[in-house]
Design a protein around this motif. Sequence first.
Motif, mmCIF file in Angstrom:
data_model
loop_
_atom_site.group_PDB
_atom_site.id
_atom_site.type_symbol
_atom_site.label_atom_id
_atom_site.label_comp_id
_atom_site.label_asym_id
_atom_site.label_seq_id
_atom_site.Cartn_x
_atom_site.Cartn_y
_atom_site.Cartn_z
ATOM 1 N N ILE A 180 0.846 -1.201 0.000
ATOM 2 C CA ILE A 180 0.000 0.000 0.000
ATOM 3 C C ILE A 180 0.878 1.246 0.000
ATOM 4 N N GLU A 181 1.910 1.260 0.833
ATOM 5 C CA GLU A 181 2.801 2.422 0.897
ATOM 6 C C GLU A 181 3.458 2.687 -0.452
ATOM 7 N N ARG A 182 3.931 1.640 -1.106
ATOM 8 C CA ARG A 182 4.604 1.817 -2.403
ATOM 9 C C ARG A 182 3.623 2.270 -3.490
ATOM 10 N N GLU A 183 2.466 1.655 -3.541
ATOM 11 C CA GLU A 183 1.515 1.970 -4.611
ATOM 12 C C GLU A 183 0.837 3.324 -4.436
ATOM 13 N N TYR A 184 0.624 3.743 -3.194
ATOM 14 C CA TYR A 184 -0.107 4.982 -2.936
ATOM 15 C C TYR A 184 0.787 6.112 -2.426
ATOM 16 N N HIS A 185 2.085 5.845 -2.327
ATOM 17 C CA HIS A 185 3.066 6.863 -1.933
ATOM 18 C C HIS A 185 2.713 7.509 -0.594
ATOM 19 N N ILE A 186 2.401 6.667 0.374
ATOM 20 C CA ILE A 186 2.111 7.124 1.730
ATOM 21 C C ILE A 186 2.969 6.334 2.695
ATOM 22 N N SER A 187 2.987 6.768 3.940
ATOM 23 C CA SER A 187 3.690 6.050 4.988
ATOM 24 C C SER A 187 2.683 5.686 6.073
ATOM 25 N N LEU A 188 2.611 4.393 6.378
ATOM 26 C CA LEU A 188 1.726 3.920 7.428
ATOM 27 C C LEU A 188 2.570 3.544 8.647
ATOM 28 N N ASP A 189 2.192 4.032 9.785
ATOM 29 C CA ASP A 189 2.864 3.688 11.029
ATOM 30 C C ASP A 189 2.660 2.197 11.297
ATOM 31 N N GLU A 190 3.708 1.493 11.731
ATOM 32 C CA GLU A 190 3.580 0.065 12.029
ATOM 33 C C GLU A 190 2.514 -0.187 13.080
ATOM 34 N N GLU A 191 2.332 0.751 13.983
ATOM 35 C CA GLU A 191 1.302 0.601 15.008
ATOM 36 C C GLU A 191 -0.091 0.534 14.378
ATOM 37 N N ILE A 192 -0.290 1.303 13.313
ATOM 38 C CA ILE A 192 -1.578 1.276 12.610
ATOM 39 C C ILE A 192 -1.862 -0.126 12.098
ATOM 40 N N LEU A 193 -0.834 -0.780 11.557
ATOM 41 C CA LEU A 193 -1.027 -2.118 11.012
ATOM 42 C C LEU A 193 -1.364 -3.133 12.098
ATOM 43 N N SER A 194 -0.913 -2.896 13.317
ATOM 44 C CA SER A 194 -1.258 -3.824 14.390
ATOM 45 C C SER A 194 -2.617 -3.500 15.007
ATOM 46 N N ILE A 195 -3.022 -2.246 14.952
ATOM 47 C CA ILE A 195 -4.313 -1.827 15.511
ATOM 48 C C ILE A 195 -5.449 -2.088 14.531
ATOM 49 N N ALA A 196 -5.206 -1.838 13.259
ATOM 50 C CA ALA A 196 -6.243 -1.991 12.229
ATOM 51 C C ALA A 196 -6.432 -3.471 11.941
ATOM 52 N N ASN A 197 -7.315 -4.102 12.695
ATOM 53 C CA ASN A 197 -7.461 -5.545 12.563
ATOM 54 C C ASN A 197 -8.639 -5.982 11.697
ATOM 55 N N THR A 198 -9.293 -5.018 11.038
ATOM 56 C CA THR A 198 -10.361 -5.343 10.089
ATOM 57 C C THR A 198 -10.114 -4.563 8.795
ATOM 58 N N PRO A 199 -10.665 -5.021 7.693
ATOM 59 C CA PRO A 199 -10.533 -4.264 6.447
ATOM 60 C C PRO A 199 -11.020 -2.820 6.586
ATOM 61 N N ALA A 207 -7.593 3.992 7.701
ATOM 62 C CA ALA A 207 -6.243 4.491 7.971
ATOM 63 C C ALA A 207 -5.554 4.930 6.685
ATOM 64 N N VAL A 208 -5.705 4.137 5.628
ATOM 65 C CA VAL A 208 -5.099 4.487 4.332
ATOM 66 C C VAL A 208 -5.725 5.758 3.790
ATOM 67 N N ASN A 209 -7.043 5.853 3.837
ATOM 68 C CA ASN A 209 -7.719 7.058 3.330
ATOM 69 C C ASN A 209 -7.362 8.292 4.143
ATOM 70 N N ASN A 210 -7.156 8.155 5.457
ATOM 71 C CA ASN A 210 -6.709 9.293 6.271
ATOM 72 C C ASN A 210 -5.319 9.732 5.848
ATOM 73 N N SER A 211 -4.441 8.786 5.560
ATOM 74 C CA SER A 211 -3.093 9.133 5.086
ATOM 75 C C SER A 211 -3.137 9.792 3.724
ATOM 76 N N LEU A 212 -4.005 9.295 2.846
ATOM 77 C CA LEU A 212 -4.148 9.907 1.520
ATOM 78 C C LEU A 212 -4.703 11.333 1.630
ATOM 79 N N ALA A 213 -5.659 11.538 2.517
ATOM 80 C CA ALA A 213 -6.249 12.865 2.697
ATOM 81 C C ALA A 213 -5.226 13.861 3.208
ATOM 82 N N ALA A 214 -4.276 13.384 4.002
ATOM 83 C CA ALA A 214 -3.230 14.263 4.543
ATOM 84 C C ALA A 214 -2.292 14.765 3.437
ATOM 85 N N LEU A 215 -2.257 14.068 2.318
ATOM 86 C CA LEU A 215 -1.394 14.471 1.204
ATOM 87 C C LEU A 215 -1.955 15.636 0.416
ATOM 88 N N ILE A 216 -3.259 15.841 0.528
ATOM 89 C CA ILE A 216 -3.918 16.864 -0.292
ATOM 90 C C ILE A 216 -3.779 18.227 0.347
#
Length: 87
Positions: A53-72, A78-87
């Motif tokens: 996801i980070e490579r394809e969408y050019h964002i950085s996800l905190d490793e903690e997010i990956l452990s907390i985000a336990n559902t799709p 989390a990904v959409n929040n990171s994408l929104a921060a880029l705008i």
Amino acid sequence: MAEQAFTLDDLRLILIEAAGADDSYQVGGDILDTDFEQLGYESLALLETGGRIEREYHISLDEEILSIANTPRMLIDAVNNSLAALI
């Protein structure tokens, strides 16, 4: 500039590439709140998914997010929040 949104379809494709997927799970609202472990994805598969996801969408996800985000739904949000921060 149009906002890019990360969807369940996008996540499913990346999960298939990163760790394989069980075709018995259909893309739909019924899996959005299903725990990744119940879907058959372990922590290493989710780390690989996060990296893709980070490579394809050019964002950085905190490793903690990956452990907390336990559902799709949580990971998509989390990904959409990171994408929104880029705008």
